[in-house]
Design a protein around this motif. Sequence first.
Motif, PDB file in Angstrom:
ATOM      1  N   ASP A 216       7.837  -2.447  45.604  1.00  9.99           N
ATOM      2  CA  ASP A 216       8.138  -3.724  46.254  1.00  9.99           C
ATOM      3  C   ASP A 216       7.189  -4.048  47.399  1.00  9.99           C
ATOM      4  O   ASP A 216       7.133  -5.194  47.872  1.00  9.99           O
ATOM      5  N   THR A 217       6.402  -3.076  47.863  1.00 12.28           N
ATOM      6  CA  THR A 217       5.435  -3.357  48.938  1.00 12.28           C
ATOM      7  C   THR A 217       4.270  -4.199  48.434  1.00 12.28           C
ATOM      8  O   THR A 217       3.517  -4.768  49.230  1.00 12.28           O
ATOM      9  N   LEU A 218       4.122  -4.259  47.115  1.00 13.76           N
ATOM     10  CA  LEU A 218       3.024  -5.041  46.551  1.00 13.76           C
ATOM     11  C   LEU A 218       3.444  -6.466  46.203  1.00 13.76           C
ATOM     12  O   LEU A 218       2.614  -7.259  45.756  1.00 13.76           O
ATOM     13  N   LEU A 219       4.718  -6.776  46.384  1.00 10.81           N
ATOM     14  CA  LEU A 219       5.194  -8.109  46.058  1.00 10.81           C
ATOM     15  C   LEU A 219       4.726  -9.119  47.101  1.00 10.81           C
ATOM     16  O   LEU A 219       4.685  -8.817  48.305  1.00 10.81           O
ATOM     17  N   PRO A 220       4.375 -10.321  46.679  1.00 15.38           N
ATOM     18  CA  PRO A 220       4.017 -11.378  47.641  1.00 15.38           C
ATOM     19  C   PRO A 220       5.210 -11.723  48.532  1.00 15.38           C
ATOM     20  O   PRO A 220       6.366 -11.505  48.146  1.00 15.38           O
ATOM     21  N   PRO A 221       4.946 -12.257  49.720  1.00 16.17           N
ATOM     22  CA  PRO A 221       6.054 -12.643  50.619  1.00 16.17           C
ATOM     23  C   PRO A 221       6.983 -13.653  49.946  1.00 16.17           C
ATOM     24  O   PRO A 221       6.535 -14.566  49.239  1.00 16.17           O
ATOM     25  N   ASN A 222       8.265 -13.448  50.152  1.00 20.29           N
ATOM     26  CA  ASN A 222       9.300 -14.351  49.638  1.00 20.29           C
ATOM     27  C   ASN A 222       9.333 -14.430  48.104  1.00 20.29           C
ATOM     28  O   ASN A 222       9.836 -15.402  47.536  1.00 20.29           O
ATOM     29  N   PHE A 223       8.725 -13.434  47.467  1.00 17.39           N
ATOM     30  CA  PHE A 223       8.711 -13.416  45.993  1.00 17.39           C
ATOM     31  C   PHE A 223      10.013 -12.803  45.496  1.00 17.39           C
ATOM     32  O   PHE A 223      10.379 -11.685  45.868  1.00 17.39           O
ATOM     33  N   MET A 224      10.705 -13.522  44.658  1.00 15.39           N
ATOM     34  CA  MET A 224      11.993 -13.056  44.151  1.00 15.39           C
ATOM     35  C   MET A 224      11.898 -12.747  42.657  1.00 15.39           C
ATOM     36  O   MET A 224      11.450 -13.591  41.878  1.00 15.39           O
ATOM     37  N   LEU A 225      12.307 -11.554  42.314  1.00 14.24           N
ATOM     38  CA  LEU A 225      12.336 -11.169  40.904  1.00 14.24           C
ATOM     39  C   LEU A 225      13.594 -11.717  40.245  1.00 14.24           C
ATOM     40  O   LEU A 225      14.640 -11.859  40.891  1.00 14.24           O
ATOM     41  N   ALA A 226      13.495 -12.019  38.976  1.00 13.91           N
ATOM     42  CA  ALA A 226      14.663 -12.460  38.218  1.00 13.91           C
ATOM     43  C   ALA A 226      15.708 -11.343  38.230  1.00 13.91           C
ATOM     44  O   ALA A 226      15.361 -10.157  38.218  1.00 13.91           O
ATOM     45  N   PRO A 227      16.987 -11.702  38.265  1.00 13.94           N
ATOM     46  CA  PRO A 227      18.041 -10.672  38.326  1.00 13.94           C
ATOM     47  C   PRO A 227      17.944  -9.636  37.215  1.00 13.94           C
ATOM     48  O   PRO A 227      18.231  -8.457  37.440  1.00 13.94           O
ATOM     49  N   ASP A 228      17.534 -10.056  36.007  1.00  8.78           N
ATOM     50  CA  ASP A 228      17.439  -9.120  34.884  1.00  8.78           C
ATOM     51  C   ASP A 228      16.356  -8.069  35.110  1.00  8.78           C
ATOM     52  O   ASP A 228      16.384  -7.014  34.471  1.00  8.78           O
ATOM     53  N   ILE A 229      15.407  -8.372  35.978  1.00 12.32           N
ATOM     54  CA  ILE A 229      14.336  -7.425  36.292  1.00 12.32           C
ATOM     55  C   ILE A 229      14.662  -6.650  37.563  1.00 12.32           C
ATOM     56  O   ILE A 229      14.480  -5.426  37.626  1.00 12.32           O
ATOM     57  N   ALA A 230      15.192  -7.353  38.545  1.00 13.96           N
ATOM     58  CA  ALA A 230      15.473  -6.733  39.836  1.00 13.96           C
ATOM     59  C   ALA A 230      16.475  -5.598  39.716  1.00 13.96           C
ATOM     60  O   ALA A 230      16.386  -4.599  40.440  1.00 13.96           O
ATOM     61  N   ARG A 231      17.434  -5.715  38.795  1.00 19.15           N
ATOM     62  CA  ARG A 231      18.445  -4.664  38.702  1.00 19.15           C
ATOM     63  C   ARG A 231      17.855  -3.339  38.220  1.00 19.15           C
ATOM     64  O   ARG A 231      18.442  -2.284  38.452  1.00 19.15           O
ATOM     65  N   TYR A 232      16.689  -3.383  37.544  1.00 20.73           N
ATOM     66  CA  TYR A 232      16.025  -2.147  37.137  1.00 20.73           C
ATOM     67  C   TYR A 232      15.113  -1.615  38.247  1.00 20.73           C
ATOM     68  O   TYR A 232      15.024  -0.408  38.465  1.00 20.73           O
ATOM     69  N   THR A 233      14.411  -2.505  38.925  1.00 21.30           N
ATOM     70  CA  THR A 233      13.466  -2.059  39.959  1.00 21.30           C
ATOM     71  C   THR A 233      14.177  -1.456  41.157  1.00 21.30           C
ATOM     72  O   THR A 233      13.561  -0.746  41.959  1.00 21.30           O
ATOM     73  N   THR A 234      15.470  -1.725  41.302  1.00 21.34           N
ATOM     74  CA  THR A 234      16.222  -1.161  42.422  1.00 21.34           C
ATOM     75  C   THR A 234      16.831   0.204  42.094  1.00 21.34           C
ATOM     76  O   THR A 234      17.455   0.819  42.963  1.00 21.34           O
TER      77      THR A 234
END
Length: 351
Positions: A216-234
């Motif tokens: 997540d440190t490589l994500l652009p500022p205020n960049f939000m992942l879709a819920p279907d993706i975010a639940r795996y990256t967490t």
Amino acid sequence: MPDSNDKLWPYNKGLAFAIIPLVWLVFMVIFMIGQRYAGWQNTQGTVILVVASISFLPVVLLLLDFFSGRGAVLDIKGVKIDFSKINLDTQAVKRASFGLPDNIGVDGALITDSTAMNIVKVLATTFDQEVAVLNLKSGDAWWVTRLLAFSAGAARTGSPAILVFIGKKENVANAFLGMAKPKDIVNAIVENNDQYKLRYDKAIGIARQVLLFSDDTLLPPNFMLAPDIARYTTLPEYVNLHEAVTEQIILDQMANNSAYAPAGSLEEPPDKITISRLHELFAPCLYKDEIELSASHDQQIDKLLSSKAPYIALMKDGQYDSALKQSDGERLVLTELFRQSKNNKPQNQTT
């Protein structure tokens, strides 16, 4: 006796001899035309040699069928070739078969959490296995969804190279049902059902983004992942799988019954792989060549040489024993024939 389709010359015996004058006649016409219009000169010797080789080839194949069909010793100018010495029932050519746990060892429907990582564990145990065996038993041991996820992982890693299906058939346990390449299995499943294809494609897309955005440190500022993706990256359990996360997400998406999967879980009810379902799904890509090890040596060699499958099932009394890589079998035959030709070289022949 072996079936005519297993012979080197499967056609009528009379045809083998009838071809001889026919080939000579055709080449004679071609040669006369070549001399007259193409300036072929002084090539009679070469033409005769070529024509003789081609015209007598069917007869040679017919003779080899005759000798092999009787487990005979072929004696050509003092060099004896004993077909009965070629043994396929040897560890030198058998490919060990790794037995997979039923349904990849995962009982019941999956949930998107960190508790269903069995598929990754099973794939890790097969990374150096060339052949894996799935025992369908009476048709309740495997689900299509689990096979899809495992096959996708095998196709990605290149191991196992071939999946063998066995099961209970006509009251015989461990009967050979066929074998297929993992990539072909994946393609057959996703093309069989629109929902399978939809979930599979979605899982592949999610996995690529999980691999891309897991840090997540490589994500652009205020960049939000879709819920279907975010639940795996967490979930570290998924992120730490690296490339293997793909198969785990495929398996999870098949069982997904959340709001993001309107059709609900594809494992409720499960799509069980019965013998009829196996052939319905994989008939175009199933290899079904087999060699019975209790058969005569000539029958075994006939089956081997006539097969075009990359792997052949070796059977003992109607039950699956192991797999033979077709190229290994051919190499064994050539090695044995070469060894015999050297050992039986006429004594008066100089080296």
